[in-house]
Design an enzyme around this catalytic site. Sequence first.
Site, mmCIF file in Angstrom:
data_model
loop_
_atom_site.group_PDB
_atom_site.id
_atom_site.type_symbol
_atom_site.label_atom_id
_atom_site.label_comp_id
_atom_site.label_asym_id
_atom_site.label_seq_id
_atom_site.Cartn_x
_atom_site.Cartn_y
_atom_site.Cartn_z
ATOM 1 N N LYS A 13 5.324 -5.459 3.722
ATOM 2 C CA LYS A 13 5.918 -4.301 3.285
ATOM 3 C C LYS A 13 5.330 -3.178 4.369
ATOM 4 O O LYS A 13 5.767 -2.422 4.496
ATOM 5 C CB LYS A 13 5.285 -3.972 1.718
ATOM 6 C CG LYS A 13 5.569 -4.996 0.768
ATOM 7 C CD LYS A 13 5.169 -4.754 -0.723
ATOM 8 C CE LYS A 13 3.723 -4.680 -0.792
ATOM 9 N NZ LYS A 13 2.931 -5.920 -0.660
ATOM 10 N N ARG A 87 3.952 -0.945 -9.366
ATOM 11 C CA ARG A 87 3.286 -2.447 -9.643
ATOM 12 C C ARG A 87 3.579 -2.694 -11.094
ATOM 13 O O ARG A 87 3.091 -3.942 -11.133
ATOM 14 C CB ARG A 87 2.150 -2.576 -9.187
ATOM 15 C CG ARG A 87 1.873 -3.121 -7.497
ATOM 16 C CD ARG A 87 0.498 -2.628 -7.076
ATOM 17 N NE ARG A 87 -0.068 -3.594 -6.157
ATOM 18 C CZ ARG A 87 -0.354 -3.537 -4.959
ATOM 19 N NH1 ARG A 87 0.192 -2.294 -4.371
ATOM 20 N NH2 ARG A 87 -0.766 -4.489 -4.158
ATOM 21 N N ARG A 126 -5.062 -10.467 8.912
ATOM 22 C CA ARG A 126 -4.506 -9.323 8.939
ATOM 23 C C ARG A 126 -5.633 -8.426 9.576
ATOM 24 O O ARG A 126 -6.628 -8.519 9.311
ATOM 25 C CB ARG A 126 -3.976 -8.655 7.702
ATOM 26 C CG ARG A 126 -3.936 -7.182 7.639
ATOM 27 C CD ARG A 126 -2.988 -6.760 6.235
ATOM 28 N NE ARG A 126 -3.343 -7.101 5.022
ATOM 29 C CZ ARG A 126 -2.542 -6.785 3.896
ATOM 30 N NH1 ARG A 126 -1.520 -6.394 3.852
ATOM 31 N NH2 ARG A 126 -3.098 -7.303 2.825
ATOM 32 N N ARG A 160 -9.766 -5.431 6.161
ATOM 33 C CA ARG A 160 -9.944 -5.172 4.687
ATOM 34 C C ARG A 160 -10.800 -6.245 3.998
ATOM 35 O O ARG A 160 -10.847 -7.217 4.133
ATOM 36 C CB ARG A 160 -8.644 -5.083 4.029
ATOM 37 C CG ARG A 160 -7.704 -3.754 4.095
ATOM 38 C CD ARG A 160 -6.412 -3.965 3.713
ATOM 39 N NE ARG A 160 -6.194 -4.277 2.415
ATOM 40 C CZ ARG A 160 -5.189 -4.459 1.700
ATOM 41 N NH1 ARG A 160 -4.064 -4.003 2.518
ATOM 42 N NH2 ARG A 160 -5.141 -4.805 0.634
ATOM 43 N N ARG A 171 -5.275 -11.024 -6.705
ATOM 44 C CA ARG A 171 -4.307 -10.219 -6.412
ATOM 45 C C ARG A 171 -2.960 -10.873 -6.759
ATOM 46 O O ARG A 171 -1.886 -10.172 -7.472
ATOM 47 C CB ARG A 171 -4.184 -9.344 -4.979
ATOM 48 C CG ARG A 171 -5.237 -8.665 -4.888
ATOM 49 C CD ARG A 171 -6.161 -8.540 -3.675
ATOM 50 N NE ARG A 171 -5.139 -8.003 -2.698
ATOM 51 C CZ ARG A 171 -5.211 -8.255 -1.322
ATOM 52 N NH1 ARG A 171 -6.284 -9.091 -0.902
ATOM 53 N NH2 ARG A 171 -4.521 -8.033 -0.425
HETATM 54 P P1 ADP Z 1 -1.426 -5.320 -0.325
HETATM 55 O O1 ADP Z 1 -1.031 -4.677 1.085
HETATM 56 O O2 ADP Z 1 -2.326 -6.466 -0.070
HETATM 57 O O3 ADP Z 1 -0.165 -5.553 -1.313
HETATM 58 P P2 ADP Z 1 -2.340 -2.676 -1.108
HETATM 59 O O4 ADP Z 1 -2.748 -2.237 0.086
HETATM 60 O O5 ADP Z 1 -0.869 -2.469 -1.575
HETATM 61 O O6 ADP Z 1 -2.347 -4.382 -1.048
HETATM 62 O O7 ADP Z 1 -3.246 -2.479 -2.497
HETATM 63 C C1 ADP Z 1 -4.583 -2.739 -2.343
HETATM 64 C C2 ADP Z 1 -5.204 -2.712 -3.597
HETATM 65 O O8 ADP Z 1 -4.866 -1.285 -4.198
HETATM 66 C C3 ADP Z 1 -4.894 -3.361 -5.041
HETATM 67 O O9 ADP Z 1 -5.113 -4.830 -4.996
HETATM 68 C C4 ADP Z 1 -4.856 -2.714 -5.820
HETATM 69 O O10 ADP Z 1 -6.161 -2.673 -6.615
HETATM 70 C C5 ADP Z 1 -4.922 -1.270 -5.517
HETATM 71 N N1 ADP Z 1 -3.352 -0.714 -5.863
HETATM 72 C C6 ADP Z 1 -2.534 -0.416 -4.800
HETATM 73 N N2 ADP Z 1 -1.352 0.043 -5.250
HETATM 74 C C7 ADP Z 1 -1.472 0.170 -6.688
HETATM 75 C C8 ADP Z 1 -0.746 0.446 -7.723
HETATM 76 N N3 ADP Z 1 0.686 0.914 -7.492
HETATM 77 N N4 ADP Z 1 -1.152 0.265 -9.045
HETATM 78 C C9 ADP Z 1 -2.445 -0.498 -9.367
HETATM 79 N N5 ADP Z 1 -3.119 -0.706 -8.415
HETATM 80 C C10 ADP Z 1 -2.727 -0.447 -6.808
HETATM 81 P P1 ADP Z 2 1.983 -6.135 2.995
HETATM 82 O O1 ADP Z 2 1.859 -4.416 3.265
HETATM 83 O O2 ADP Z 2 3.189 -6.510 2.132
HETATM 84 O O3 ADP Z 2 0.599 -6.669 2.317
HETATM 85 P P2 ADP Z 2 1.540 -6.582 5.686
HETATM 86 O O4 ADP Z 2 2.714 -5.838 6.296
HETATM 87 O O5 ADP Z 2 0.362 -5.756 5.719
HETATM 88 O O6 ADP Z 2 1.938 -6.877 4.233
HETATM 89 O O7 ADP Z 2 1.558 -7.811 6.288
HETATM 90 C C1 ADP Z 2 0.715 -8.947 6.279
HETATM 91 C C2 ADP Z 2 0.012 -9.397 7.392
HETATM 92 O O8 ADP Z 2 1.280 -10.314 7.979
HETATM 93 C C3 ADP Z 2 0.041 -8.690 8.574
HETATM 94 O O9 ADP Z 2 -1.132 -9.084 9.458
HETATM 95 C C4 ADP Z 2 1.126 -8.548 9.384
HETATM 96 O O10 ADP Z 2 0.967 -8.323 11.029
HETATM 97 C C5 ADP Z 2 1.750 -10.087 9.142
HETATM 98 N N1 ADP Z 2 3.085 -10.198 9.158
HETATM 99 C C6 ADP Z 2 3.995 -8.965 8.583
HETATM 100 N N2 ADP Z 2 5.335 -9.517 8.590
HETATM 101 C C7 ADP Z 2 5.481 -10.534 9.246
HETATM 102 C C8 ADP Z 2 6.543 -11.394 9.406
HETATM 103 N N3 ADP Z 2 7.637 -11.289 9.297
HETATM 104 N N4 ADP Z 2 6.083 -12.683 10.093
HETATM 105 C C9 ADP Z 2 4.748 -12.957 10.242
HETATM 106 N N5 ADP Z 2 3.799 -12.257 10.196
HETATM 107 C C10 ADP Z 2 3.973 -11.115 9.545
#
Ligand code: ADP
Ligand code: ADP
Length: 213
Positions: A13, A87, A126, A160, A171
């Site tokens: 995302k 979420r 990541r 992270r 998660r």
């Molecule tokens: P990821 O990229 O791995 O999906 P995020 O960076 O979006 O994770 O979120 C990291 C953490 O922040 C989540 O595990 C949760 O604890 C909190 N968080 C983020 N967005 C939300 C949301 N919309 N509602 C509740 N908690 C959230």
């Molecule tokens: P999210 O925001 O959904 O948690 P990220 O965009 O942070 O996901 O991506 C998670 C990890 O996967 C990062 O290290 C990113 O560089 C890698 N990544 C993202 N998209 C792809 C893809 N299409 N193929 C391979 N690796 C990817």
Amino acid sequence: MNIILLGPPGAGKGTQARHLVEERNMVQLSTGDMLRDARTSGTEMGKVVADVMDRGELVTDEIVIGLIREKLEGTHAGGFIFDGFPRTLAQADALTDLLAATGAKLDAVIEMQVDDAALVARVTGRFTCGDCGEVYHDVTHRPAAEGVCDKCGSTNMKRRADDNEESLRQRLMEYYKKTSPLIGYYYAKGQLRTVDGLAEIDDVQQAIAAILD
Ligand code: ADP
Ligand code: ADP
Ligand code: ZN
């Protein structure tokens, strides 16, 4: 245009949101980034959410809706990309109301489909640029020069604390219990589109562009 990028942790995302910001002058609203900023700036709210985030649980709806509400007060011509929000169903309803209040609407919800088995490798590899936020990966998306950000030249790379396998499992559990119902919810509203999140980054980009155009 206002869109949601929906998918489990590691689906890609943030990576796709950043591309849309560069290409389409959209604004990325990542609640995860906002919450991490609140933690590092040491605000009261940051202290409250720190433990919850470290456990891999969801922060309360009230807190995240409050963060989004503040950002939606100003309008933006290019539109918003909601990344990691909503979420829960309560957050989804709040978003509908907040957008309606400014005369805006949601144009599409893009579900990024991935296999759970791929997510461990995604999140454990990541890292991000601490200065501009560019997202990298140890295997799939390395910077051209080791340790140097392609976008801004910074060497301040960050990982992270919650990007480990144990936290990911927690998660993912939260995702299935509370977030995945949104897929059916937006499908029923006729707003759901899906892309293959396992494709290469550039191919995912193209699939999203095809939906937006
Ligand atoms: P990821 O990229 O791995 O999906 P995020 O960076 O979006 O994770 O979120 C990291 C953490 O922040 C989540 O595990 C949760 O604890 C909190 N968080 C983020 N967005 C939300 C949301 N919309 N509602 C509740 N908690 C959230
Ligand atoms: P999210 O925001 O959904 O948690 P990220 O965009 O942070 O996901 O991506 C998670 C990890 O996967 C990062 O290290 C990113 O560089 C890698 N990544 C993202 N998209 C792809 C893809 N299409 N193929 C391979 N690796 C990817
Ligand atoms: Zn950078």
